[in-house]
Design an enzyme around this catalytic site. Structure first.
Site, PDB file in Angstrom:
ATOM      1  N   TYR A 147     -11.174   9.550   1.556  1.00 26.18           N
ATOM      2  CA  TYR A 147      -9.964  10.135   0.852  1.00 26.18           C
ATOM      3  C   TYR A 147     -10.338  10.853  -0.272  1.00 26.18           C
ATOM      4  CZ  TYR A 147      -5.071  11.113  -0.174  1.00 26.18           C
ATOM      5  OH  TYR A 147      -3.876  11.703  -0.463  1.00 26.18           O
ATOM      6  N   GLY A 150     -13.040  13.258   0.108  1.00 26.72           N
ATOM      7  CA  GLY A 150     -12.792  14.764   1.051  1.00 26.72           C
ATOM      8  C   GLY A 150     -11.574  15.455   0.305  1.00 26.72           C
ATOM      9  N   ASN A 176       1.529   9.276  -7.210  1.00 24.72           N
ATOM     10  CA  ASN A 176       2.230   8.257  -6.435  1.00 24.72           C
ATOM     11  C   ASN A 176       3.692   8.833  -6.346  1.00 24.72           C
ATOM     12  OD1 ASN A 176      -0.087   6.563  -7.775  1.00 24.72           O
ATOM     13  ND2 ASN A 176       0.722   5.375  -6.144  1.00 24.72           N
ATOM     14  N   ARG A 188       1.892   1.176   1.529  1.00 23.37           N
ATOM     15  CA  ARG A 188       1.811   1.605   0.164  1.00 23.37           C
ATOM     16  C   ARG A 188       2.824   0.659  -0.676  1.00 23.37           C
ATOM     17  NH1 ARG A 188       1.146   7.984  -0.115  1.00 23.37           N
ATOM     18  NH2 ARG A 188       2.246   7.552   1.683  1.00 23.37           N
ATOM     19  N   VAL A 189       2.773   0.565  -1.796  1.00 26.94           N
ATOM     20  CA  VAL A 189       3.466  -0.527  -2.547  1.00 26.94           C
ATOM     21  C   VAL A 189       4.860  -0.621  -2.544  1.00 26.94           C
ATOM     22  CG1 VAL A 189       3.234   0.496  -4.943  1.00 26.94           C
ATOM     23  CG2 VAL A 189       3.308  -1.858  -4.759  1.00 26.94           C
ATOM     24  N   VAL A 190       5.607   0.925  -2.873  1.00 25.31           N
ATOM     25  CA  VAL A 190       6.920   0.806  -2.714  1.00 25.31           C
ATOM     26  C   VAL A 190       7.594   0.369  -1.558  1.00 25.31           C
ATOM     27  CG1 VAL A 190       9.008   2.663  -3.094  1.00 25.31           C
ATOM     28  CG2 VAL A 190       7.127   2.670  -4.764  1.00 25.31           C
ATOM     29  N   PHE A 193       7.108  -3.463  -0.894  1.00 26.35           N
ATOM     30  CA  PHE A 193       7.799  -4.350  -1.696  1.00 26.35           C
ATOM     31  C   PHE A 193       9.147  -4.414  -1.123  1.00 26.35           C
ATOM     32  CE2 PHE A 193       5.290  -4.514  -5.801  1.00 26.35           C
ATOM     33  CZ  PHE A 193       4.188  -5.197  -5.008  1.00 26.35           C
ATOM     34  N   ARG A 277      -7.064   0.915 -12.029  1.00 28.84           N
ATOM     35  CA  ARG A 277      -6.497  -0.322 -12.771  1.00 28.84           C
ATOM     36  C   ARG A 277      -5.301   0.681 -13.312  1.00 28.84           C
ATOM     37  NH1 ARG A 277      -5.934  -5.123 -13.187  1.00 28.84           N
ATOM     38  NH2 ARG A 277      -5.226  -5.664 -15.233  1.00 28.84           N
TER      39      ARG A 277
HETATM   40  N1  UDP Z   1      -0.158  -3.076  -3.891  1.00 36.78           N
HETATM   41  C1  UDP Z   1       0.315  -4.252  -4.257  1.00 36.78           C
HETATM   42  N2  UDP Z   1       0.988  -4.941  -2.897  1.00 36.78           N
HETATM   43  C2  UDP Z   1       1.230  -4.140  -1.619  1.00 36.78           C
HETATM   44  C3  UDP Z   1       0.484  -2.703  -1.783  1.00 36.78           C
HETATM   45  C4  UDP Z   1       0.040  -2.114  -2.819  1.00 36.78           C
HETATM   46  O1  UDP Z   1       0.265  -5.123  -5.105  1.00 36.78           O
HETATM   47  O2  UDP Z   1       1.889  -4.479  -0.864  1.00 36.78           O
HETATM   48  C5  UDP Z   1      -0.832  -2.415  -5.270  1.00 36.78           C
HETATM   49  C6  UDP Z   1      -2.262  -1.907  -5.089  1.00 36.78           C
HETATM   50  O3  UDP Z   1      -3.133  -2.801  -5.041  1.00 36.78           O
HETATM   51  C7  UDP Z   1      -2.320  -0.927  -6.110  1.00 36.78           C
HETATM   52  C8  UDP Z   1      -0.763  -0.243  -6.195  1.00 36.78           C
HETATM   53  O4  UDP Z   1      -0.130  -1.399  -5.718  1.00 36.78           O
HETATM   54  O5  UDP Z   1      -2.959  -1.649  -7.387  1.00 36.78           O
HETATM   55  C9  UDP Z   1      -0.516   1.069  -5.571  1.00 36.78           C
HETATM   56  O6  UDP Z   1      -1.016   0.821  -4.382  1.00 36.78           O
HETATM   57  P1  UDP Z   1      -0.637   2.063  -3.163  1.00 36.78           P
HETATM   58  O7  UDP Z   1      -1.409   1.393  -2.136  1.00 36.78           O
HETATM   59  O8  UDP Z   1       0.976   2.165  -3.139  1.00 36.78           O
HETATM   60  O9  UDP Z   1      -1.123   3.446  -3.930  1.00 36.78           O
HETATM   61  P2  UDP Z   1      -2.500   3.896  -4.689  1.00 36.78           P
HETATM   62  O10 UDP Z   1      -1.974   4.226  -5.622  1.00 36.78           O
HETATM   63  O11 UDP Z   1      -3.348   2.323  -4.873  1.00 36.78           O
HETATM   64  O12 UDP Z   1      -3.128   4.679  -3.921  1.00 36.78           O
END
Ligand code: UDP
Length: 322
Positions: A147, A150, A176, A188-190, A193, A277
């Protein structure tokens, strides 16, 4: 932009693409929405199918395309690490072959073309916040490289078409972004969660959760894309689009728990390889050139996003969004 243009949106069935299609229709344009539905979904644009100025075409941009349009937004590419790593070779193909095909199309049509690039071009950044002139810190052979590299190569192609063929290009680096219509299995994280909180499942924090991201609401982001497309020809970007307000992943989990009223507990899981990070856009250029800054606070944008996932999980009719 004048109303009545023919606008091609690749990846128009995706999360951001579908909001962009709606916005362009609302402004009076004809929209040709293209998607191969690898990560986009038909349901995202289902309400638009009856619109007289909307057309949906199933197509994979790694193959050439012959259509007649005035402007092109290239949003086609899976963007979640989980999805783009499922078929990494295809991810690079979509980014690179896809860009070549669309740039060739734009050249033939003398059409303006906007590339949805990404904050991933900065990799695991050593400069914070990230400005557009930072060249990035990217692993060329890791799991995220398909990604990151690319998208970097796509930027190179855009700028070479601009230098070599004087094509009108616009490059947005999207940070993001979240909102309704993210897939529940997006990864993804949002979305993860919210889904975990609503189901009462443990919230999986990768690593210590002290890594940071800056989350932009989708409406704000789409507004930035449209503004960039409307800039004078000499504006090429790259331009960061995202929110400058940064939060830790642990704080995001806390906020989602509070807003959903969930009693899910937090659990730590291994940090994926090459997980950046920290990430925060410097949006001075977007402010100056586009007069743009996001206006939706995280807490505010999470309200419709949580409502969307609540409806989705309960099988109810999806709430109107946008
Ligand atoms: N993350 C997490 N739990 C999840 C998914 C993601 O703690 O269920 C963390 C992930 O390791 C990263 C951040 O949340 O540090 C954002 O991850 P995401 O996959 O949303 O997007 P990225 O910015 O890494 O492409």
């Amino acid at each position: 932009m004048q109303a009545g243009r023919r606008v091609l949106v690749t990846g128009g069935g995706g999360f951001i693409g579908s909001f962009l299609c709606e916005r362009l229709l609302a402004e009076g344009h004809e929209v040709l929405c293209l998607d191969n539905f690898s990560s986009g979904r038909r349901s995202n644009v289902a309400p638009l199918l009856s619109h007289p100025r909307f057309e949906l075409m199933r197509h994979d941009i790694t193959f050439p395309l012959y259509v007649e349009v005035d402007q092109i937004y290239n949003l086609a590419c899976p963007a979640s690490p989980v999805h783009y790593q499922l078929d990494p070779v295809q991810t690079t193909k979509v980014s690179v072959h896809g860009a070549i095909n669309l740039l060739g199309l734009a050249k033939r049509l003398k059409a303006r073309i906007l590339q949805a690039s990404t904050s991933e071009v900065y990799g695991d950044p050593t400069v914070h916040p990230q400005t557009e002139d930072y060249w990035g810190n990217v692993n060329p052979i890791g799991p995220r490289s398909c990604y990151d590299e690319g998208k970097r190569c796509a930027e190179t192609l855009f700028f070479d078409y601009w230098r070599q063929h004087r094509l009108e290009i616009k490059v947005a680096r999207i940070f993001n972004t979240y909102g309704p219509r993210m897939r529940p299995d997006d990864g993804r994280v949002v979305s993860n969660f919210i889904v975990q909180a609503l189901k009462g499942e443990p919230i999986a924090i990768y690593g210590d959760g002290l890594q940071t991201r800056s989350f932009c609401y989708v409406d704000d982001l789409v507004d930035g894309l449209v503004r960039l497309m409307e800039t004078p020809p000499e504006v090429t970007g790259p331009i960061n689009l995202g929110t400058p307000s940064e939060c830790t992943i642990r704080d995001l989990a806390g906020l989602i728990l509070e807003m959903t009223g969930s009693r899910s507990r937090l659990v730590e899981r291994p940090l994926p390889e090459d997980d950046p990070r920290q990430r925060q856009p410097d949006i001075s250029r977007a402010r100056a050139v586009l007069g743009w800054a996001p206006s939706t606070a995280l807490r505010e944008g999470l309200v419709p996003t949580i409502a969307y996932f609540e409806a989705l999980l309960s099988g109810a009719d999806l709430p109107p969004v946008g």
